[in-house]
Design a protein around this motif. Structure first.
Motif, PDB file in Angstrom:
ATOM      1  N   ARG A  73       0.855  -1.185   0.000  1.00  0.00           N
ATOM      2  CA  ARG A  73       0.000   0.000   0.000  1.00  0.00           C
ATOM      3  C   ARG A  73       0.889   1.233   0.000  1.00  0.00           C
ATOM      4  O   ARG A  73       1.817   1.334   0.790  1.00  0.00           O
ATOM      5  CB  ARG A  73      -0.907  -0.005   1.219  1.00  0.00           C
ATOM      6  CG  ARG A  73      -1.833   1.191   1.256  1.00  0.00           C
ATOM      7  CD  ARG A  73      -3.048   0.953   2.106  1.00  0.00           C
ATOM      8  NE  ARG A  73      -3.945  -0.011   1.476  1.00  0.00           N
ATOM      9  CZ  ARG A  73      -4.946  -0.599   2.111  1.00  0.00           C
ATOM     10  NH1 ARG A  73      -5.162  -0.348   3.372  1.00  0.00           N
ATOM     11  NH2 ARG A  73      -5.730  -1.459   1.475  1.00  0.00           N
ATOM     12  N   VAL A  74       0.591   2.160  -0.895  1.00  0.00           N
ATOM     13  CA  VAL A  74       1.386   3.378  -1.011  1.00  0.00           C
ATOM     14  C   VAL A  74       0.610   4.531  -0.392  1.00  0.00           C
ATOM     15  O   VAL A  74      -0.502   4.843  -0.825  1.00  0.00           O
ATOM     16  CB  VAL A  74       1.703   3.694  -2.495  1.00  0.00           C
ATOM     17  CG1 VAL A  74       2.502   4.973  -2.605  1.00  0.00           C
ATOM     18  CG2 VAL A  74       2.440   2.530  -3.140  1.00  0.00           C
ATOM     19  N   ALA A  75       1.216   5.145   0.640  1.00  0.00           N
ATOM     20  CA  ALA A  75       0.625   6.333   1.260  1.00  0.00           C
ATOM     21  C   ALA A  75       1.218   7.556   0.569  1.00  0.00           C
ATOM     22  O   ALA A  75       2.442   7.657   0.430  1.00  0.00           O
ATOM     23  CB  ALA A  75       0.925   6.353   2.749  1.00  0.00           C
ATOM     24  N   PRO A  76       0.377   8.473   0.132  1.00  0.00           N
ATOM     25  CA  PRO A  76       0.902   9.646  -0.569  1.00  0.00           C
ATOM     26  C   PRO A  76       1.727  10.535   0.364  1.00  0.00           C
ATOM     27  O   PRO A  76       1.583  10.464   1.579  1.00  0.00           O
ATOM     28  CB  PRO A  76      -0.360  10.373  -1.049  1.00  0.00           C
ATOM     29  CG  PRO A  76      -1.446   9.897  -0.144  1.00  0.00           C
ATOM     30  CD  PRO A  76      -1.066   8.510   0.291  1.00  0.00           C
ATOM     31  N   PRO A  77       2.572  11.381  -0.209  1.00  0.00           N
ATOM     32  CA  PRO A  77       3.354  12.291   0.619  1.00  0.00           C
ATOM     33  C   PRO A  77       2.450  13.266   1.373  1.00  0.00           C
ATOM     34  O   PRO A  77       1.319  13.518   0.957  1.00  0.00           O
ATOM     35  CB  PRO A  77       4.256  13.029  -0.369  1.00  0.00           C
ATOM     36  CG  PRO A  77       3.874  12.597  -1.722  1.00  0.00           C
ATOM     37  CD  PRO A  77       2.841  11.536  -1.621  1.00  0.00           C
ATOM     38  N   ASP A  78       2.968  13.816   2.435  1.00  0.00           N
ATOM     39  CA  ASP A  78       2.239  14.811   3.210  1.00  0.00           C
ATOM     40  C   ASP A  78       1.935  16.010   2.309  1.00  0.00           C
ATOM     41  O   ASP A  78       2.835  16.532   1.639  1.00  0.00           O
ATOM     42  CB  ASP A  78       3.085  15.254   4.407  1.00  0.00           C
ATOM     43  CG  ASP A  78       2.315  16.177   5.321  1.00  0.00           C
ATOM     44  OD1 ASP A  78       2.164  17.363   4.955  1.00  0.00           O
ATOM     45  OD2 ASP A  78       1.866  15.717   6.386  1.00  0.00           O
ATOM     46  N   PRO A  79       0.674  16.469   2.257  1.00  0.00           N
ATOM     47  CA  PRO A  79       0.327  17.563   1.347  1.00  0.00           C
ATOM     48  C   PRO A  79       0.992  18.891   1.711  1.00  0.00           C
ATOM     49  O   PRO A  79       1.165  19.756   0.849  1.00  0.00           O
ATOM     50  CB  PRO A  79      -1.195  17.666   1.449  1.00  0.00           C
ATOM     51  CG  PRO A  79      -1.557  16.956   2.698  1.00  0.00           C
ATOM     52  CD  PRO A  79      -0.478  15.960   2.974  1.00  0.00           C
ATOM     53  N   VAL A  80       1.385  19.060   2.960  1.00  0.00           N
ATOM     54  CA  VAL A  80       2.015  20.310   3.370  1.00  0.00           C
ATOM     55  C   VAL A  80       3.534  20.198   3.349  1.00  0.00           C
ATOM     56  O   VAL A  80       4.231  21.034   2.795  1.00  0.00           O
ATOM     57  CB  VAL A  80       1.528  20.725   4.777  1.00  0.00           C
ATOM     58  CG1 VAL A  80       2.260  21.963   5.264  1.00  0.00           C
ATOM     59  CG2 VAL A  80       0.030  20.930   4.787  1.00  0.00           C
ATOM     60  N   LEU A  81       4.050  19.129   3.953  1.00  0.00           N
ATOM     61  CA  LEU A  81       5.493  18.970   4.088  1.00  0.00           C
ATOM     62  C   LEU A  81       6.139  18.304   2.882  1.00  0.00           C
ATOM     63  O   LEU A  81       7.357  18.350   2.721  1.00  0.00           O
ATOM     64  CB  LEU A  81       5.816  18.176   5.352  1.00  0.00           C
ATOM     65  CG  LEU A  81       5.301  18.781   6.665  1.00  0.00           C
ATOM     66  CD1 LEU A  81       5.579  17.849   7.824  1.00  0.00           C
ATOM     67  CD2 LEU A  81       5.918  20.153   6.895  1.00  0.00           C
ATOM     68  N   GLY A  82       5.348  17.642   2.058  1.00  0.00           N
ATOM     69  CA  GLY A  82       5.896  16.956   0.893  1.00  0.00           C
ATOM     70  C   GLY A  82       6.625  15.683   1.288  1.00  0.00           C
ATOM     71  O   GLY A  82       6.275  15.029   2.258  1.00  0.00           O
ATOM     72  N   GLY A  83       7.634  15.331   0.536  1.00  0.00           N
ATOM     73  CA  GLY A  83       8.378  14.104   0.798  1.00  0.00           C
ATOM     74  C   GLY A  83       8.051  13.039  -0.213  1.00  0.00           C
ATOM     75  O   GLY A  83       7.375  13.277  -1.217  1.00  0.00           O
ATOM     76  N   ASP A  84       8.547  11.854   0.061  1.00  0.00           N
ATOM     77  CA  ASP A  84       8.313  10.723  -0.826  1.00  0.00           C
ATOM     78  C   ASP A  84       7.118   9.914  -0.354  1.00  0.00           C
ATOM     79  O   ASP A  84       6.821   9.869   0.845  1.00  0.00           O
ATOM     80  CB  ASP A  84       9.551   9.812  -0.849  1.00  0.00           C
ATOM     81  CG  ASP A  84      10.751  10.499  -1.472  1.00  0.00           C
ATOM     82  OD1 ASP A  84      10.553  11.306  -2.401  1.00  0.00           O
ATOM     83  OD2 ASP A  84      11.888  10.225  -1.026  1.00  0.00           O
ATOM     84  N   PRO A  85       6.437   9.232  -1.279  1.00  0.00           N
ATOM     85  CA  PRO A  85       5.372   8.318  -0.866  1.00  0.00           C
ATOM     86  C   PRO A  85       5.963   7.210   0.008  1.00  0.00           C
ATOM     87  O   PRO A  85       7.109   6.817  -0.174  1.00  0.00           O
ATOM     88  CB  PRO A  85       4.850   7.744  -2.178  1.00  0.00           C
ATOM     89  CG  PRO A  85       5.368   8.626  -3.249  1.00  0.00           C
ATOM     90  CD  PRO A  85       6.595   9.276  -2.720  1.00  0.00           C
ATOM     91  N   VAL A  86       5.168   6.718   0.934  1.00  0.00           N
ATOM     92  CA  VAL A  86       5.616   5.658   1.835  1.00  0.00           C
ATOM     93  C   VAL A  86       4.936   4.358   1.426  1.00  0.00           C
ATOM     94  O   VAL A  86       3.709   4.271   1.384  1.00  0.00           O
ATOM     95  CB  VAL A  86       5.273   5.992   3.301  1.00  0.00           C
ATOM     96  CG1 VAL A  86       5.681   4.856   4.221  1.00  0.00           C
ATOM     97  CG2 VAL A  86       5.933   7.293   3.715  1.00  0.00           C
ATOM     98  N   VAL A  87       5.753   3.347   1.109  1.00  0.00           N
ATOM     99  CA  VAL A  87       5.228   2.037   0.714  1.00  0.00           C
ATOM    100  C   VAL A  87       5.291   1.110   1.917  1.00  0.00           C
ATOM    101  O   VAL A  87       6.351   0.917   2.509  1.00  0.00           O
ATOM    102  CB  VAL A  87       6.038   1.431  -0.450  1.00  0.00           C
ATOM    103  CG1 VAL A  87       5.501   0.059  -0.807  1.00  0.00           C
ATOM    104  CG2 VAL A  87       6.019   2.356  -1.651  1.00  0.00           C
ATOM    105  N   THR A  88       4.142   0.531   2.291  1.00  0.00           N
ATOM    106  CA  THR A  88       4.080  -0.435   3.380  1.00  0.00           C
ATOM    107  C   THR A  88       3.714  -1.779   2.775  1.00  0.00           C
ATOM    108  O   THR A  88       2.734  -1.893   2.046  1.00  0.00           O
ATOM    109  CB  THR A  88       3.038  -0.025   4.435  1.00  0.00           C
ATOM    110  OG1 THR A  88       3.318   1.313   4.864  1.00  0.00           O
ATOM    111  CG2 THR A  88       3.075  -0.953   5.623  1.00  0.00           C
ATOM    112  N   SER A  89       4.505  -2.793   3.087  1.00  0.00           N
ATOM    113  CA  SER A  89       4.294  -4.135   2.544  1.00  0.00           C
ATOM    114  C   SER A  89       3.681  -5.031   3.610  1.00  0.00           C
ATOM    115  O   SER A  89       4.172  -5.100   4.731  1.00  0.00           O
ATOM    116  CB  SER A  89       5.626  -4.694   2.067  1.00  0.00           C
ATOM    117  OG  SER A  89       5.431  -5.926   1.442  1.00  0.00           O
TER     118      SER A  89
END
Length: 118
Positions: A26-42
């Motif tokens: 499951r890919v969590a999108p980056p924080d809309p304010v702080l940005g960053g990379d998407p977080v992938v949880t397996s």
């Protein structure tokens, strides 16, 4: 033990016997304010990928190369959904459709998803 719990256990046994280890990512999108990379949880899963029969491949909803993936609900802490990715046979499949098979509205018996090569 309810009827649906028994069906869930039967599905787990069959998938364990004939299936393989895989994962639902499951890919969590980056924080809309702080940005960053998407977080992938397996999430580890036991599953069975199977090709669709030719009579179901219609070129619009089900494409050539799509697979039907049966995922055991036992021990899986998420409900696979559109947007998740399933890893099986060394290949990643995007979930394009799914059927949770929650007949009583509570117990997930088995997850059946349509996967398409990413």
């Amino acid at each position: 033990m309810s009827f649906y719990s028994e069906m869930q256990e039967m599905a787990r046994e069959l998938i364990t016997e004939f299936g393989q280890a895989g994962a639902v990512k499951r890919v969590a999108p980056p924080d809309p304010v702080l940005g960053g990379d998407p977080v992938v949880t397996s999430y580890p899963a036991t599953l069975v990928p199977m090709a669709y029969e030719a009579k179901y491949v219609n070129g619009t909803v089900i494409l050539a190369g799509d697979v039907q993936i049966y995922i055991s609900a036992v021990g899986l802490s998420i409900e696979p959904t559109v947007g998740d990715v399933v890893s099986a046979n060394g290949t990643d499949y995007a979930i394009v459709a799914g059927d949770p098979n929650k007949f009583d509205g509570v117990t997930n018996v088995v997850f059946i998803v349509q996967g398409r090569v990413v």
